[in-house]
Structures are given as structure tokens and as C-alpha cells.
Write an enzyme that holds these catalytic residues in place. Structure first.
Site, PDB file in Angstrom:
ATOM      1  CD  GLU A 164      42.604  32.485  81.245  1.00  0.00           C
ATOM      2  OE1 GLU A 164      42.108  33.529  81.634  1.00  0.00           O
ATOM      3  OE2 GLU A 164      43.285  31.670  81.701  1.00  0.00           O
ATOM      4  CE  LYS A 195      39.942  32.164  87.308  1.00  0.00           C
ATOM      5  NZ  LYS A 195      38.926  32.834  87.787  1.00  0.00           N
ATOM      6  CG  HIS A 245      37.887   2.638  64.939  1.00  0.00           C
ATOM      7  ND1 HIS A 245      38.207   1.478  64.424  1.00  0.00           N
ATOM      8  CD2 HIS A 245      36.402   2.997  64.801  1.00  0.00           C
ATOM      9  CE1 HIS A 245      36.885   1.094  63.811  1.00  0.00           C
ATOM     10  NE2 HIS A 245      36.137   1.984  63.867  1.00  0.00           N
ATOM     11  CD  GLU A 270      34.168  26.089  86.652  1.00  0.00           C
ATOM     12  OE1 GLU A 270      33.227  26.488  86.272  1.00  0.00           O
ATOM     13  OE2 GLU A 270      35.391  26.266  86.283  1.00  0.00           O
ATOM     14  CE  LYS A 326      28.486  35.448  87.188  1.00  0.00           C
ATOM     15  NZ  LYS A 326      28.112  34.135  87.970  1.00  0.00           N
ATOM     16  N   GLY A 364      28.543  30.782  85.610  1.00  0.00           N
ATOM     17  CA  GLY A 364      29.324  30.768  84.142  1.00  0.00           C
ATOM     18  C   GLY A 364      28.961  29.457  83.190  1.00  0.00           C
ATOM     19  NE  ARG A 365      29.749  24.949  87.670  1.00  0.00           N
ATOM     20  CZ  ARG A 365      30.271  25.726  88.565  1.00  0.00           C
ATOM     21  NH1 ARG A 365      30.906  26.737  88.259  1.00  0.00           N
ATOM     22  NH2 ARG A 365      30.042  25.742  90.008  1.00  0.00           N
TER      23      ARG A 365
HETATM   24  O1  F6P Z   1      37.917  30.008  85.963  1.00  0.00           O
HETATM   25  C1  F6P Z   1      36.564  29.484  86.108  1.00  0.00           C
HETATM   26  C2  F6P Z   1      35.549  30.360  85.427  1.00  0.00           C
HETATM   27  O2  F6P Z   1      35.222  31.318  86.346  1.00  0.00           O
HETATM   28  C3  F6P Z   1      34.454  29.760  85.010  1.00  0.00           C
HETATM   29  O3  F6P Z   1      33.658  29.237  85.990  1.00  0.00           O
HETATM   30  C4  F6P Z   1      33.934  30.651  83.972  1.00  0.00           C
HETATM   31  O4  F6P Z   1      32.807  30.014  82.967  1.00  0.00           O
HETATM   32  C5  F6P Z   1      35.122  30.999  83.534  1.00  0.00           C
HETATM   33  O5  F6P Z   1      36.216  31.247  84.456  1.00  0.00           O
HETATM   34  C6  F6P Z   1      34.980  32.371  82.521  1.00  0.00           C
HETATM   35  O6  F6P Z   1      34.595  33.459  83.302  1.00  0.00           O
HETATM   36  P1  F6P Z   1      34.027  34.734  82.934  1.00  0.00           P
HETATM   37  O7  F6P Z   1      32.801  34.665  82.178  1.00  0.00           O
HETATM   38  O8  F6P Z   1      34.065  35.698  84.052  1.00  0.00           O
HETATM   39  O9  F6P Z   1      35.168  35.378  81.856  1.00  0.00           O
END
Ligand code: F6P
Length: 550
Positions: free
Chosen positions: A217, A514, A390, A359, A211, A273-274
Site C-alpha cells: 500500500e 497480503k 447518540h 494486532e 518500517k 510497527g504499532r
Molecule cells: O500488516 C501489518 C503491519 O506489518 C503492521 O504491523 C505495520 O504497522 C504495518 O503493517 C505497516 O508496516 P510497515 O511500516 O513495514 O510499512
């Protein structure tokens, strides 16, 4: 509502009434509730779309339900819901509309954010995605060397990974079986390594899903993937265009990364995002299942949106599920909620719901910034049910904790199983029904004794029962049913956030980690002096460097 914001939840008469009702109920027993009400199973069943919801195995009476609905009315759940659907900025801490429901609205709908109807843009992106997905699926879109794409690698994290990865697994039976789809999220280089090690760069397409397009990452993995591609092809930057597409709200950052914005699929800051896998974030999913199935999934979401928006409180399933969670979390001190799908295809379903729920509702100040004096979101956990049986079901049955659970199953297996495997489906579902029964009704000491069990073993072999469950059944796990299920949980989470008066749409709690990771990294790599490291962390960093041979 008072001058400072909404009244404190725990000072509302409806809250107090629920507390008094809970005290009056004492230690309600499902065995008794069922014995007193022969009609209970039928009366406590609802239907929404293709979903059949049995909530009879809950520690509730008609009065409980009435009081919970009164709480929802007093806390303005319906008003906040309507404000969300209207595009008002109910994400107060970020000043944003919350319009994931617009992502699945029909083209004729008019939904405004900042005075602009967002629906035409939503459908324009869907059309662009469909054209691209069809080209990749048919082999018309080729890589730099002219070979067709065989593997799509989605690089994203959180909402930009869990949704498409979960839905890809869920709908695997509907996917293009001659293509491979992989999902890379972890900044641990092993994730990308394992995803790429047997791939041919000439036949690989990367979907970079972020987003913000600033998530470390994702950008780190995308940068490494680009190097892998260019090295593998022995090509220059011009090869990137055929192998990298982006999904983002941030065109500037996408261009900065070196992806042509013509190959960017847009979404908007009013999509959390979620809550985003039904936006362009679902591009890799759409390539996998095809535009037609993707649209069926959106229709499933929309069906439940409409139900949530219009169904009366007594029949409103997301409202009911949200209120049941409040009943246990706030009036029985339940700390967690298990989601137990009886479907191999839902292997990532609970992980997805973890982000959605935890979240959204893992908050401890209310919408006005005041500390809350009541429990908020539960720990959500679980894996497919038969495997769990199990492993951790022991604790569900005989442990000391109250853990309400959802059992989810389907009447039919997916269509392309061999007849022998189709026959296994009844055994799978027998397990679901057996667990619901065992959790609810247990086995009394007398029943154990009647089996001839030695007296000293009776306590060990007794099942207290009385563990509440909701059972959700559908005919089969189709794209539409998946959309219905996800929308159901999205709105359940919404209801709870509304009652607790928290902002379910921000996620400030992820920021500190972060920031500190960025700060501490130079200490690991270069041994840099990092001001402000606490003594424990400083010692750990020193040990790490020593073990790393630096
Ligand atoms: O760190 C949490 C978050 O902001 C989530 O809410 C989001 O889904 C994820 O990181 C990834 O964010 P992005 O789509 O901006 O890379």
C-alpha cells in the site's frame, strides 16, 4: 514452568482460585458494592503522573484484586516486563528484542540490544529529526523550486500511519497552524487523490513511513505521489530529494525507491510497527508540533514506563488495567472493550488502540505454539463519547452484552478556544460523568414507576446498570499526557499478553491476506488463470471483471 514451556494457564491454581471466586461472587451488583463500602470511590483510585484513574465502578472486591495480582505473579508478568526492559528477545517468533521503551529513555540510560547500547542511536536520530523539523517549520528547507513547504503528506499504513495521524489530531492545538498535515494510508487511489487534489507540488513534502519499506500500500502510494510531484513540477528525478524523505529500518529498499539515504530517518527492528510513533515514524508529527513538544510527549511515555517498571503491584496502573480486562474477558465472557474519549481531539485514539491491542493480542496459540484454551484479546472499539451516546450507547445501556469501557476526559479544554466554547466544556464533561453513573447504577423498575411511568413501559425504561467502567481524568490533553496515556495502554496490552502466554509482538495473522491479494491481482487486471482460487472467490472475480467492463 514445565519442560515444554510455561504451565497451562487454565491449570494454574491461581486461575482456578479466580474461577471459584467468580462463582462465589455470583451476580455482584455495583449498587451493593458501593452501599457496603462508603470508602470505595477513594480506595479504588490511583494516580500515575497526570492521570487520575477511578476503577471503583468495577465488579470487584479486594479479594478479586488480590487473586488477580496472584495470577500476575504466578504467570511471571514482572519477570517478562523486566526482560523486555533489559532488551531480551521476548518476541520469540521473530527472535527480536522489544524495546519501544528505549525510544523515550533519557540520553544517560544504558539499554542493550544484542550487546549494543541503543540509547545513543535513539538520541542521534531524535536530534536529526529535530534539525529537519525545525528547518521545515521555519521555511529554511525549501522545495525544488525554492518555495517553502506548506503541506506535509505522511504516506504509511498501520503503525506507520495510525500513530502519527492519531497524535497529530490529539495535539492539533499545539501544531504549526500555518502548515497542513495529511495522512494517506489506503491503497484505494481515492485516499491519495483527496489528499493531493488541492495541493501545490512545489510546496509539498512527502514523508514515506514504512518500517520494512516493502508494504505494498505504502510503496504503491509513494510511487504515485512521486509521479504526481514530477508531473506537477515538470521536473526530473533530481526534484525528488527536496520533496521526499523516508522513515524506515530498511536503507537498501529506501535507496532502491530513489530516496537519498541522507534523507532517511532510521529506526530499528526492535521497535514494533504499532509501538513506533515515538520513533522516527513520528517525523511528520514532530514537524507539526515541533521538537520541544515531541520531547515533552516522550517524557510522558517515559514517566509511565518507569511507573510500570517500578511501582508495587497494588499501585501499578497498567498492571491493574490489564488484570481487569482479564477478569471480564476470561471470567465474565466479555468479548469486547470500549474506549470512549470525551475529547474531540482524541477522534482517532480508539482506532490507534485497535491496532495496538488487537494486532498484539489477537492470538490463539501460546508462546510455545500450543493452542490456547482461554479467551485472548478483546475486540476494541469506540469513538468520542458524546457522539457515541447518540448512536451505540443504547446497546451499552440496555443491550444483552457485557462491554467494559474506559471513559477518558480532561478538566480543561485546550487553551485557544473562544470563551463561549470553553464554557461548553462543562457540558461535555457532565456527559462523561453522567454516563459513568448511568452505566454503573442504572435505574431500577421502582425508580421508573416512581416517575409515574405506565406499567407496560416500565421494563423498557428500566436500566439494569452494572456496566463496569474505568474513568481516566487528566488536567488537559498536553503532549506529555498523550504520551502517558499511550504508554498506559501499551503496558496494559503487555500485561494481558504475558498472562495469556502469547507473543504480543508478532503479527503473522496479517500475512495470508497480503499473499492472496498479490496472487489474485493478475486475475483482476489481466484475467489471468490463478490456481487455487476457491469457487466463491473465482465467481466473485468473474463478476468483478464483468462489472468493470473487462
Ligand atoms: O500488516 C501489518 C503491519 O506489518 C503492521 O504491523 C505495520 O504497522 C504495518 O503493517 C505497516 O508496516 P510497515 O511500516 O513495514 O510499512
Amino acid at each position: 514452568m514445565n519442560a515444554e514451556g510455561r504451565s497451562r494457564l487454565d491449570q494454574m491454581p491461581e486461575w482456578t482460585a479466580l474461577g471459584a471466586h467468580r462463582a462465589r461472587l455470583g451476580d455482584p451488583q455495583l449498587r451493593d458494592l458501593f452501599a457496603q463500602e462508603p470508602e470505595r470511590a477513594g480506595r479504588y483510585t490511583l494516580r500515575v503522573g497526570d492521570l487520575h484513574i477511578d476503577y471503583s465502578k468495577h465488579l470487584i472486591t479486594d479479594e478479586t484484586l488480590l487473586l488477580l495480582r496472584e495470577l500476575a505473579a504466578a504467570t511471571g508478568v514482572a519477570e517478562l516486563r523486566d526482560a523486555m526492559f533489559r532488551g531480551e528477545k521476548i518476541n520469540v517468533t521473530e527472535g527480536r528484542s522489544v524495546l519501544h521503551t528505549a525510544l523515550r529513555a533519557p540520553g544517560s540510560a544504558v539499554i542493550e540490544a544484542d550487546g549494543q547500547n541503543v540509547v545513543p542511536a535513539v538520541h542521534a536520530v531524535l536530534t536529526k529529526m529535530a534539525t529537519f523539523a525545525d528547518r521545515v517549520r521555519s521555511g529554511d528547507w525549501t522545495g525544488h523550486t525554492g518555495r517553502r513547504i506548506r503541506t506535509v503528506v505522511n504516506i504509511g499504513i498501520g503503525g506507520s500511519d495510525l500513530g502519527p495521524a492519531m497524535a497529530y489530531e490529539a495535539l492539533r492545538a499545539h501544531t504549526h497552524r500555518d502548515m497542513q498535515f495529511r495522512f494517506v494510508s489506503n491503497v484505494d487511489g481515492a485516499d491519495l487523490h483527496e489528499a493531493l487534489r488541492d495541493l501545490d507540488p512545489a510546496e509539498t513534502l512527502f514523508v514515506i513511513a514504512s518500517k520494512t519499506f516493502t508494504t505494498i500500500e505504502t510503496i504503491t502510494n509513494a510511487t504515485s505521489a512521486r509521479a504526481w510531484l514530477l508531473d506537477g513540477l515538470g521536473a526530473g528525478e533530481d526534484a525528488v530529494a527536496q520533496h521526499f524523505v523516508a522513515v524506515s529500518t530498511n536503507a537498501e529498499k529506501v535507496a532502491e525507491f530513489g530516496i537519498d539515504t541522507a534523507n532517511m530517518f532510521e529506526f530499528w527492528d526492535w521497535v514494533g510497527g504499532r509501538y513506533s510513533y515515538d520513533s522516527a515514524i513520528g517525523l511528520s508529527l514532530m514537524i507539526a508540533i515541533g521538537p520541544e513538544h515531541f520531547r515533552e510527549m516522550l517524557a510522558g511515555f517515559h514517566l509511565v514506563d518507569e511507573h510500570f517498571r517500578t511501582a508495587p503491584a497494588e499501585e501499578n496502573v497498567p498492571l491493574l488495567l490489564g488484570l481487569l480486562g482479564i477478569w471480564y474477558g476470561n471470567f465474565f465472557d466479555a468479548q469486547s472493550h470500549a474506549v470512549l474519549p470525551y475529547s474531540h481531539y482524541l477522534s482517532k485514539f480508539t482506532a490507534y488502540l485497535q491496532q495496538l491491542d488487537m494486532e498484539s493480542n489477537g492470538k490463539s496459540v501460546d508462546r510455545e505454539g500450543r493452542p490456547v484454551q482461554w479467551q485472548t484479546g478483546p475486540v476494541v472499539w469506540g469513538t468520542p463519547g458524546t457522539n457515541g451516546q447518540h448512536a451505540y450507547y443504547q446497546l451499552l445501556h440496555q443491550g444483552t452484552k457485557m462491554i467494559p469501557a474506559d471513559l477518558i476526559g480532561f478538566a480543561r479544554p485546550v487553551e485557544d478556544l473562544a470563551p463561549r466554547l470553553v464554557a461548553q466544556h462543562d457540558l461535555l464533561m457532565a456527559n462523561l460523568f453522567a454516563q459513568g453513573q448511568a452505566l454503573a447504577f442504572g435505574k431500577t423498575p421502582d425508580e421508573v414507576r416512581a416517575e409515574g411511568v405506565a406499567e407496560e413501559l416500565v421494563p423498557h425504561r428500566t436500566f439494569r446498570g452494572n456496566h463496569p467502567t474505568t474513568t481516566i481524568l487528566a488536567t488537559e490533553l498536553s503532549p506529555s499526557v498523550l504520551g502517558q496515556l499511550i504508554a498506559l495502554y501499551e503496558h496494559k496490552v503487555f500485561v494481558q499478553g504475558a498472562v495469556w502466554n502469547i507473543d504480543s509482538f508478532d503479527q503473522w495473522g496479517v500475512e495470508l491476506g497480503k499473499l492472496l491479494a498479490r496472487r489474485v491481482e493478475p486475475a483482476l487486471t489481466d484475467g489471468a488463470e490463478v490456481p487455487g482460487l476457491d469457487a466463491s472467490t473465482a465467481a466473485l472475480v468473474a463478476t468483478y471483471r464483468e462489472l468493470r467492463g473487462r
